[in-house]
Enzyme design. Structure first.
Site: not given
Length: 389
Positions: A178, A180, A182, A184-185, A207-208, A360
């Site tokens: 699993l 949690i 994910c 764009w894969g 979109e993802q 960032c």
């Protein structure tokens, strides 16, 4: 942030006179910054109204003023490293402190990451357009910290991160993983192809989901549009990369309760998350408003408290310094691709995204930002866990 709004208060290269309030000059001096100075991290003021924005709105006004073209800086990453090392936002005048107190109250009184709000971050950030992320990220489209140990470039560093995650999880052919959050894969595809596992990935981004399904076509990978609170089945292993930052302190125990129920007794759960070096009751207001709405970075103390009684901590790996390098690589790729993106997104988006990525980078360089991979197991797990890197 409408494109027709005015940018560039003063002509390029022009400097407004330094009539900044003493409190701002002193604060800048503490960080080794000179207003209208010649160092690459110095602020070049284009519009003196900048000072009022900073004093009244703190870091939110500072970021908004940059997007509005009120100031420039050759190296935003170096500027933010210096400002964050002295906790500049905390040292501003009383008006800005009132706003900071308001942020603390907002996070304390409201569940900003409730199930009703779960899809807001996707609508504002992850669904802006896959073309931005395709241009900025590596081929796996990993939108999380790479692992640079021995890596020559971003592609190799992200591959090393994905493989390290799979090895830490002790993935075995035929298991069901699993994921949690994910994205764009990228990890789902990597784990299915390289380790022979079945993957169920969940995301709150349409979109993802669409692109992840396309990228994982033909593999034993299912990508579902759902919030983690909807999970009900059991899995051999669980992984969550770059999603916990959207869970929020009021939901930490719920999150780990759900993961505990979803994990088989002999399984492993790897949590990959940005962390705050100290426990804070707020998030940066500019990031919250323009990049990741309702986000909140956990501290080590908060994670440990939420995990206690649910999981055992098998391994805690910190490689936060690698996020600085990852963000700088993303910025270089985004900047290089900008000529192809400009017509769709416009100058204000460019300045916003530049400010986001480079501030960032400064956050992680200052060591206020950390990056943790935490491996968790249930007390019922019989076998001994051996940490890998």
């Amino acid at each position: 942030m409408q494109e027709e709004e005015t940018l560039a208060i003063a002509p390029a290269g022009a400097r407004a006179p330094d009539d900044s309030p003493a409190v701002l000059r002193e604060l800048a001096a503490q960080a080794g910054i000179t207003i209208n100075g010649d160092a690459p991290w110095d602020i070049q003021v284009r519009d003196p109204r900048l000072y009022h924005r900073i004093l009244t709105k703190g870091s939110l006004g500072f970021g908004e003023a940059y997007v509005d073209g009120m100031w420039e800086c050759d190296r935003l990453d170096q500027l933010f490293d210096r400002l964050l090392r002295i906790d500049a936002d905390e040292k501003l005048g009383s008006w800005a402190r009132v706003r900071l107190f308001g942020e603390v109250l907002r996070h304390s009184l409201f569940n900003l990451q409730s199930d009703r709000r779960a899809f807001q971050v996707a609508e504002q950030h992850y669904d802006i357009g896959n073309d931005v992320f395709v241009a900025m990220l590596d081929p796996t489209m990993s939108y999380s910290c790479a692992y640079w140990d021995g890596a020559a470039d971003l592609v190799e560093a992200q591959q090393k991160k994905l493989d390290m995650i799979c090895r830490k999880l002790e993935l075995k052919r035929g298991e069901v993983l699993l994921e949690i959050g994910c994205g764009w894969g990228g990890l789902a595809r990597f784990a299915a192809e390289r380790y022979g596992v079945e993957v169920v990935g969940i995301t709150v981004s349409k979109e993802q989901q669409a692109l992840a399904r396309e990228r994982c076509k033909g593999l034993p990978v299912a990508i579902e549009l759902m919030d983690y609170r909807e999970l009900s089945r059991k899995f051999d292993k669980i992984v969550s990369v770059g999603m916990f930052e959207h869970v929020g302190p009021k939901n930490y125990r719920t999150y780990f309760d759900i993961a505990h129920r979803a994990l088989k007794n002999d399984g492993l759960f790897l949590l990959h998350t940005i962390g705050s070096a100290v426990t804070v009751a707020k998030t940066d207001p500019w990031i919250d408003q323009y990049i990741f709405p309702n986000g909140k970075l956990p501290s080590a103390r908060e994670i440990a408290a939420a995990v206690e009684g649910r999981f055992l901590i098998e391994d805690w790996h910190n490689f936060g310094a690698d996020y600085d390098r990852t963000l700088m690589a993303w910025w270089e790729k985004f900047d290089a691709a900008w000529p192809e993106l400009e017509a769709r997104y416009g100058t204000r988006f460019y300045r916003m995204w530049k400010y986001y990525l480079l501030s960032c980078a400064g956050f992680f360089r200052s060591r206020q930002g950390q990056l943790w991979q935490v491996v968790l197991s249930k007390p019922q797990r019989a076998s001994t866990y051996r940490s890998v890197r």
